[in-house]
Design a protein around this motif. Structure first.
Motif, short mmCIF file in Angstrom:
data_model
loop_
_atom_site.label_atom_id
_atom_site.label_comp_id
_atom_site.label_asym_id
_atom_site.label_seq_id
_atom_site.Cartn_x
_atom_site.Cartn_y
_atom_site.Cartn_z
N GLU A 13 0.82 -0.90 -0.16
CA GLU A 13 -0.25 0.00 0.02
C GLU A 13 1.04 0.96 -0.25
OE1 GLU A 13 -3.63 0.03 -0.30
OE2 GLU A 13 -3.19 -1.79 -0.86
N ARG A 14 1.78 1.29 0.85
CA ARG A 14 2.90 2.46 0.90
C ARG A 14 3.32 2.92 -0.67
NH1 ARG A 14 5.76 4.95 4.53
NH2 ARG A 14 7.88 6.16 3.89
N ALA A 15 3.75 1.62 -1.48
CA ALA A 15 4.29 1.77 -2.83
C ALA A 15 3.24 2.03 -3.74
CB ALA A 15 5.16 0.60 -3.35
N LYS A 16 2.22 1.51 -3.45
CA LYS A 16 1.46 2.09 -4.51
C LYS A 16 1.15 3.81 -3.90
CE LYS A 16 -1.43 -2.21 -4.79
NZ LYS A 16 -2.74 -2.58 -4.71
N ASP A 17 1.12 4.29 -3.15
CA ASP A 17 0.52 5.45 -2.57
C ASP A 17 1.84 6.80 -3.00
OD1 ASP A 17 -1.45 4.75 -0.74
OD2 ASP A 17 -0.98 5.38 1.08
N VAL A 18 2.73 6.14 -3.43
CA VAL A 18 4.11 5.97 -4.07
C VAL A 18 4.53 7.08 -5.37
CG1 VAL A 18 6.74 6.76 -3.74
CG2 VAL A 18 6.07 5.64 -2.05
N LEU A 19 3.71 5.75 -6.18
CA LEU A 19 3.59 6.55 -7.38
C LEU A 19 2.16 6.78 -7.81
CD1 LEU A 19 2.94 2.46 -8.81
CD2 LEU A 19 4.97 3.98 -9.61
N ALA A 20 0.91 6.91 -6.91
CA ALA A 20 0.05 8.11 -6.78
C ALA A 20 0.83 9.03 -6.99
CB ALA A 20 -0.89 7.81 -6.22
N SER A 21 1.73 9.56 -5.97
CA SER A 21 2.35 10.89 -6.28
C SER A 21 3.99 10.86 -7.64
CB SER A 21 3.22 10.84 -4.69
OG SER A 21 3.95 10.42 -4.92
N VAL A 22 3.98 10.11 -7.59
CA VAL A 22 4.73 10.27 -8.66
C VAL A 22 3.94 10.73 -10.63
CG1 VAL A 22 6.22 8.93 -10.92
CG2 VAL A 22 5.69 8.43 -8.59
N PRO A 23 4.09 12.37 -11.08
CA PRO A 23 3.67 12.71 -12.09
C PRO A 23 3.72 12.11 -12.81
CG PRO A 23 5.59 14.13 -10.83
CD PRO A 23 5.96 13.36 -10.39
N ALA A 24 2.40 12.63 -13.76
CA ALA A 24 2.00 11.72 -14.75
C ALA A 24 2.97 11.00 -15.85
CB ALA A 24 0.79 11.91 -15.07
N GLU A 25 3.54 12.54 -16.57
CA GLU A 25 4.27 12.36 -17.39
C GLU A 25 5.65 11.37 -16.87
OE1 GLU A 25 5.33 16.26 -15.01
OE2 GLU A 25 3.84 14.91 -16.02
N ILE A 26 5.81 11.75 -15.98
CA ILE A 26 7.73 10.74 -15.43
C ILE A 26 7.09 9.18 -15.68
CG2 ILE A 26 8.83 9.67 -14.10
CD1 ILE A 26 9.04 13.29 -12.88
N LEU A 27 5.16 9.16 -15.29
CA LEU A 27 5.36 7.59 -14.98
C LEU A 27 5.14 7.31 -16.61
CD1 LEU A 27 4.21 5.24 -13.47
CD2 LEU A 27 1.90 6.18 -12.55
N LYS A 28 4.82 8.02 -17.51
CA LYS A 28 4.66 8.12 -18.42
C LYS A 28 5.46 7.31 -19.58
CE LYS A 28 1.78 8.55 -22.90
NZ LYS A 28 2.35 8.70 -23.94
N ALA A 29 6.42 8.21 -19.37
CA ALA A 29 7.88 8.59 -19.66
C ALA A 29 8.39 6.64 -19.56
CB ALA A 29 8.68 9.11 -19.93
N TRP A 30 8.87 6.74 -18.25
CA TRP A 30 8.76 5.23 -17.82
C TRP A 30 8.43 3.83 -18.47
CZ3 TRP A 30 7.26 0.33 -15.57
CH2 TRP A 30 8.61 0.19 -14.86
N THR A 31 7.19 3.93 -18.88
CA THR A 31 6.05 2.72 -18.85
C THR A 31 6.85 2.72 -20.15
OG1 THR A 31 4.43 3.30 -17.77
CG2 THR A 31 3.77 1.76 -18.97
N ASP A 32 6.59 3.72 -20.82
CA ASP A 32 7.06 3.53 -22.91
C ASP A 32 7.99 2.72 -22.67
OD1 ASP A 32 5.01 4.76 -23.47
OD2 ASP A 32 5.51 6.63 -23.61
#
Length: 470
Positions: A448-467
């Protein structure tokens, strides 16, 4: 030939081996050619370079034939069931194809068995090829042409042995007890033992006496229908009470498949320091006995202790070394010895050295050991919180070493989380793995803590990592 380990040097030089074989041949009235053929055979079967690049002839034991470890050896191999200088072996069901383990591991006796099967017309061997054929007729090797290649070496070794000043040291042919303990054998007439009924031991189990040691413990057990295979004291005395081929009365329904050793006097409540101070030599002795029995009964020299994933949970379906609490974990009885503070790391270090046949020498001076003891004492001091939020009379929050590990855990966690939010790829990967319940820690709070951290990651950073990681 498939070696898995060598000592620093062989039991005998090649010339000394040649003299022993010649002595056996002389007693049989055989000529020089018989010795040459035997030496060609030894060279092929067990010839290999030592750590200095010098060719030697070795005497390997083989874990498939565990009794071979009871006799002097300088190497180990996993070549089928073969052992000794001539790589002789028993049948697949223990048939005496080539004598007993003692005969196979004793040079004079193994040479005598070889020469006994050497064809009487060996005297007709006049060159490498024909001599090699006589060797092959005895050995039945899958590589019959290799013996001829050792014709010159055999002659050279023979000539140096016969014409030089070579002496053969006496090699003891019974197990040599280490000098750091003495065994008192009380097995004959000991009342508290049973047959294993054909079962072989699969666990070597450690116990505490919770009180007495030595003959006081032995006499108590004699009258209490209790026994162990070994009672070990720190004074260097080992009491052998039950033959390991039989069952001791130690662990209820697990007696039939365990070897049991009790430290005495000892207590499961001891701290690590108390174990090392009161039973340091006893731990070393126990490791030696465990190593010998692991070899003899093909028990894995693996510690299966504690409730971590690599501890008690691995007992089922495996062999290994545990304590009485491990037997309780299997659902038999309710004992918890040897206790959580037993220095199993020290025991295991000795175990691995003894099992591999390495010399046990920590190379420390007394000053070194004193310094290490001070470090160990410091790391095991109680720590008391200095937080402004500590409770009145809160007490110790753990040992120094535990607090250091906890600080590492918290600092690393916060560093990874901050870095992930800033877009660090490795940190983001770690958080995503933990949030997906694939990390090293998978409990609900961590996920749950890790999920909370992910929720705070800016969307553009998360999208770039996923791509980038599709």
């Amino acid at each position: 030939m498939s070696f898995t380990r060598f000592d620093k040097k062989p039991l005998l030089t090649r010339e000394q081996i040649a003299l022993v074989v010649k002595q056996v041949a002389d007693k049989r009235g055989l000529e020089k050619m018989a010795v040459i053929i035997a030496l060609m055979t030894i060279s092929v079967e067990v010839g290999a370079n030592d750590g200095f690049g010098q060719r030697q002839w070795w005497c390997p034991a083989n874990s498939v034939d565990p009794e071979t470890f009871d006799y002097p050896h300088d190497s180990e191999s996993d070549d089928n069931r073969s052992s000794g200088y001539f790589q002789q072996q028993p049948g697949p069901n223990g048939e005496a194809w080539w004598g007993t383990p003692r005969q196979r591991m004793t040079l004079a006796e193994s040479a005598d068995m070889f020469l006994d099967r050497l064809s009487d017309d060996y005297v007709n061997a006049k060159d490498a090829f024909t001599a090699g054929k006589f060797a092959q007729n005895v050995q039945g090797s899958s590589f019959p042409d290799r013996y001829a290649a050792r014709w010159d070496e055999a002659h050279q070794v023979y000539d140096r042995a016969v014409n030089g000043s070579v002496s053969v040291p006496e090699v003891p042919q019974t197990p040599v007890t280490p000098t750091f303990f003495n065994e008192v054998n009380l097995i004959s007439g000991w009342p508290n033992a049973s047959s294993r009924n054909g079962r072989k031991p699969i666990y070597f189990v450690l116990h505490t006496s919770e009180g007495a040691g030595g003959m006081n413990l032995v006499n108590y057990m004699r009258n209490a229908s209790v026994s162990y295979h070994y009672v070990v004291g720190d004074d260097g005395t080992v009491y052998d009470l039950v033959d390991t081929d039989d069952a001791s009365w130690s662990v209820l329904d697990a007696n039939g498949y365990t070897i049991n050793l009790c430290f005495g006097p000892s207590f499961a409540s001891w701290t690590r320091n108390e174990w090392l101070q009161n039973m340091g030599n006893g731990i070393k002795i126990a490791a030696y006995l465990a190593a010998q029995d692991c070899r003899k009964y093909n028990i894995a020299p693996v510690i299966r202790w504690g409730r971590s994933a690599s501890g008690y949970p691995t007992l089922k379906g495996n062999t290994g070394i545990t304590d009485h609490n491990g037997i309780t974990y299997l659902g038999i009885g309710n004992h918890t010895d040897v206790g959580p503070n037993f220095p199993m790391d020290v025991f295991n270090q000795y175990l691995q050295q003894f099992f591999l046949g390495a010399e046990v020498d920590d190379m420390f001076s007394d000053a070194d050991r004193a310094l290490l003891q001070r470090i160990d004492d410091a790391l095991n001091q109680d720590v008391y919180s200095r937080s402004i939020y500590r409770e009145p009379n809160e007490g110790s929050i753990g040992k120094v070493v535990d607090v250091l590990l906890n600080v590492d855990g918290m600092e690393h966690m916060e560093l990874v989380e901050r870095s992930a939010v800033l877009g660090d790829e490795d940190s983001l990967r770690r958080v995503i793995r933990t949030a997906s319940e694939e990390g090293a820690v998978t409990d609900k709070a961590a996920v749950e803590r890790a999920k909370d951290v992910l929720a705070s990651v800016p969307a553009e950073i998360l999208k770039a990592w996923t791509d980038a990681n599709k």
